[in-house]
Design a protein around this motif. Structure first.
Motif, short mmCIF file in Angstrom:
data_model
loop_
_atom_site.label_atom_id
_atom_site.label_comp_id
_atom_site.label_asym_id
_atom_site.label_seq_id
_atom_site.Cartn_x
_atom_site.Cartn_y
_atom_site.Cartn_z
N ALA A 197 0.82 -1.21 0.00
CA ALA A 197 0.00 0.00 0.00
C ALA A 197 0.85 1.26 0.00
O ALA A 197 0.58 2.22 -0.74
CB ALA A 197 -0.93 -0.01 1.21
N GLU A 198 1.91 1.28 0.81
CA GLU A 198 2.76 2.46 0.90
C GLU A 198 3.55 2.69 -0.38
O GLU A 198 3.79 3.83 -0.78
CB GLU A 198 3.71 2.32 2.10
CG GLU A 198 3.03 2.55 3.44
CD GLU A 198 2.58 4.00 3.60
OE1 GLU A 198 3.44 4.87 3.87
OE2 GLU A 198 1.36 4.26 3.44
N ALA A 199 3.96 1.62 -1.04
CA ALA A 199 4.69 1.77 -2.30
C ALA A 199 3.79 2.37 -3.38
O ALA A 199 4.20 3.26 -4.13
CB ALA A 199 5.22 0.41 -2.76
N ILE A 200 2.54 1.90 -3.43
CA ILE A 200 1.59 2.47 -4.39
C ILE A 200 1.25 3.91 -4.02
O ILE A 200 1.15 4.79 -4.89
CB ILE A 200 0.31 1.61 -4.44
CG1 ILE A 200 0.63 0.23 -5.02
CG2 ILE A 200 -0.78 2.31 -5.27
CD1 ILE A 200 -0.54 -0.73 -5.02
N ARG A 201 1.10 4.17 -2.74
CA ARG A 201 0.79 5.53 -2.27
C ARG A 201 1.87 6.52 -2.69
O ARG A 201 1.58 7.66 -3.07
CB ARG A 201 0.64 5.51 -0.75
CG ARG A 201 0.28 6.84 -0.12
CD ARG A 201 0.26 6.67 1.39
NE ARG A 201 0.00 7.93 2.08
CZ ARG A 201 0.09 8.09 3.40
NH1 ARG A 201 0.42 7.05 4.17
NH2 ARG A 201 -0.13 9.27 3.95
N VAL A 206 1.40 5.10 10.14
CA VAL A 206 0.53 5.14 8.94
C VAL A 206 -0.90 4.73 9.24
O VAL A 206 -1.80 4.96 8.42
CB VAL A 206 1.10 4.24 7.82
CG1 VAL A 206 2.50 4.70 7.43
CG2 VAL A 206 1.10 2.76 8.22
N LYS A 207 -1.13 4.15 10.40
CA LYS A 207 -2.46 3.64 10.74
C LYS A 207 -3.56 4.70 10.61
O LYS A 207 -4.63 4.41 10.03
CB LYS A 207 -2.45 3.04 12.14
CG LYS A 207 -3.79 2.47 12.60
CD LYS A 207 -3.67 1.84 13.98
CE LYS A 207 -5.02 1.32 14.46
NZ LYS A 207 -4.91 0.69 15.81
N PRO A 208 -3.39 5.93 11.12
CA PRO A 208 -4.47 6.93 11.00
C PRO A 208 -4.89 7.19 9.55
O PRO A 208 -6.08 7.37 9.28
CB PRO A 208 -3.86 8.19 11.64
CG PRO A 208 -2.85 7.66 12.60
CD PRO A 208 -2.26 6.46 11.92
N TYR A 209 -3.93 7.19 8.64
CA TYR A 209 -4.26 7.43 7.23
C TYR A 209 -5.15 6.31 6.70
O TYR A 209 -6.18 6.57 6.05
CB TYR A 209 -2.99 7.53 6.39
CG TYR A 209 -3.27 7.61 4.90
CD1 TYR A 209 -3.86 8.75 4.35
CD2 TYR A 209 -2.99 6.54 4.05
CE1 TYR A 209 -4.14 8.82 2.99
CE2 TYR A 209 -3.26 6.60 2.69
CZ TYR A 209 -3.84 7.75 2.17
OH TYR A 209 -4.14 7.81 0.82
N TYR A 210 -4.79 5.09 6.97
CA TYR A 210 -5.56 3.97 6.45
C TYR A 210 -6.91 3.82 7.16
O TYR A 210 -7.89 3.38 6.54
CB TYR A 210 -4.74 2.68 6.50
CG TYR A 210 -3.63 2.72 5.48
CD1 TYR A 210 -3.90 2.50 4.13
CD2 TYR A 210 -2.32 3.05 5.85
CE1 TYR A 210 -2.90 2.59 3.17
CE2 TYR A 210 -1.32 3.13 4.90
CZ TYR A 210 -1.62 2.91 3.56
OH TYR A 210 -0.63 3.01 2.61
N LEU A 211 -6.97 4.20 8.41
CA LEU A 211 -8.26 4.21 9.09
C LEU A 211 -9.21 5.22 8.44
O LEU A 211 -10.42 4.97 8.33
CB LEU A 211 -8.08 4.54 10.58
CG LEU A 211 -7.46 3.45 11.45
CD1 LEU A 211 -7.31 3.95 12.88
CD2 LEU A 211 -8.30 2.17 11.42
N SER A 212 -8.67 6.33 7.98
CA SER A 212 -9.50 7.33 7.31
C SER A 212 -10.03 6.80 5.97
O SER A 212 -11.17 7.09 5.58
CB SER A 212 -8.72 8.63 7.10
OG SER A 212 -7.72 8.49 6.09
N LEU A 213 -9.21 6.01 5.29
CA LEU A 213 -9.65 5.42 4.03
C LEU A 213 -10.71 4.34 4.28
O LEU A 213 -11.69 4.23 3.52
CB LEU A 213 -8.47 4.81 3.27
CG LEU A 213 -7.37 5.76 2.81
CD1 LEU A 213 -6.36 5.01 1.94
CD2 LEU A 213 -7.95 6.94 2.04
#
Length: 309
Positions: free
Chosen positions: A125-129, A291-298
């Motif tokens: 996910a982070e590589a694509i981001r 990175v957890k807060p970002y993915y929780l928002s998604l």
């Protein structure tokens, strides 16, 4: 990530059969035993799903790569599995809870067994981001694409490795020769069924992959979960989830005659995703809490707080 590890070549089996009266079995030259009677389920420690569908611990060859003669690799068997798991009556939990639960899973087809599953999800996910910062749906798709591997856990049926991971392919039409271990399809009844063994089988040209039944595995399960829980991910995200192990399509261009225009567009994203899925692993660990807060928002943007699984 679902990479099939090639098994050693089997010695060709000769058709000569030797009766073994004491065991009521047939032994082919080469020592491969074919029972004439079904072994009692309790004695063989097999898993029985609702409706009496039996899932053995290993395939017909004693290995954990896909058993091309198994019921879950046939059209009727896949239908049973989809019906069983479409009930979504096992547990209620959120996406992030499932990500953490996946750490209990060991995917034997994955060579990087020493890393937690969530590490692979986040690295992908982070590589694509990094390369596609504006495609947040793709970031989330990368995070959740392997969540269907929870099928390996006892609370989800404890399916064997070969029935959960590995390459997937259509059932209900001819098995393309580009499918890994293709020669073993000759033991699959669908291979000899005139209704299923033609180019199109039960399908029509351009019918769309959404209308094509795929061999059962973690891909199709997560696809069912996402759709049934009313995700707002775009169709390309669902396409990636369902077909990321469909290597004979995105590596060999097989079965493209079944695709419609939407599939053709979505395949572009799948091929982009596949590069990160296979090659994004790194020795640099992802800071999960950072990175957890970002993915929780998604997750909040594209999914309900709790999903039925």
């Amino acid at each position: 990530m679902t990479i099939i590890i090639d098994q050693p070549e089997f010695v060709e089996v000769v058709e000569k059969k030797v009766d073994v009266e004491e065991e009521n079995e047939l032994v082919l030259d080469g020592g491969f035993v074919v029972p004439e009677k079904r072994v009692d389920v309790e004695q063989n420690n097999e898993l029985v799903l609702d409706g009496g569908f039996v899932v053995p611990d290993s395939n017909a060859f004693g290995h954990t790569f896909r058993d091309y003669n198994a019921e879950s690799e046939r059209k009727d068997g896949v239908k049973k599995m989809r019906e069983e798991y479409s009930k979504l009556n096992r547990v209620q939990m959120g996406i992030w809870e499932c990500c953490e639960l996946l750490n209990e899973v060991v995917d034997e087809s994955d060579p990087d067994l020493d890393e937690p599953q969530i590490e692979h999800l986040l690295q992908t996910a982070e590589a694509i981001r990094k390369d596609y910062p504006d495609e947040d749906w793709m970031h989330l798709t990368a995070l959740i694409h392997d969540l269907g591997k929870v099928l390996l856990l006892p609370s989800f049926g404890g399916l064997p490795q070969w029935a959960v991971v590995g390459d997937t392919f259509p059932v209900g039409c001819a098995f393309d020769e580009s499918i890994v271990h293709h020669k073993y399809f000759k033991e699959n009844p669908d291979y000899h069924n005139p209704a299923y063994n033609t180019k199109y089988g039960v399908y029509t040209e351009g019918c769309g992959l959404e209308n094509v039944m795929m061999s059962w595995g973690h891909d199709d399960y997560m696809y069912l979960v996402a759709k049934a829980n009313n995700t707002t991910l775009p169709s390309a995200g669902l396409f990636v989830i369902r077909y990321h192990s469909f290597y004979t399509l995105h590596k060999s261009d097989a079965y493209k005659y079944l695709m419609n225009e939407e599939d053709i567009e979505n395949l572009k994203w799948l091929k982009i995703f596949n590069k990160y899925d296979l090659y994004s692993k790194s020795k640099v660990r992802v800071d999960v809490e950072k990175v957890k807060p970002y993915y929780l928002s998604l997750i909040e943007k594209y999914f309900p707080a709790k999903l039925n699984w």
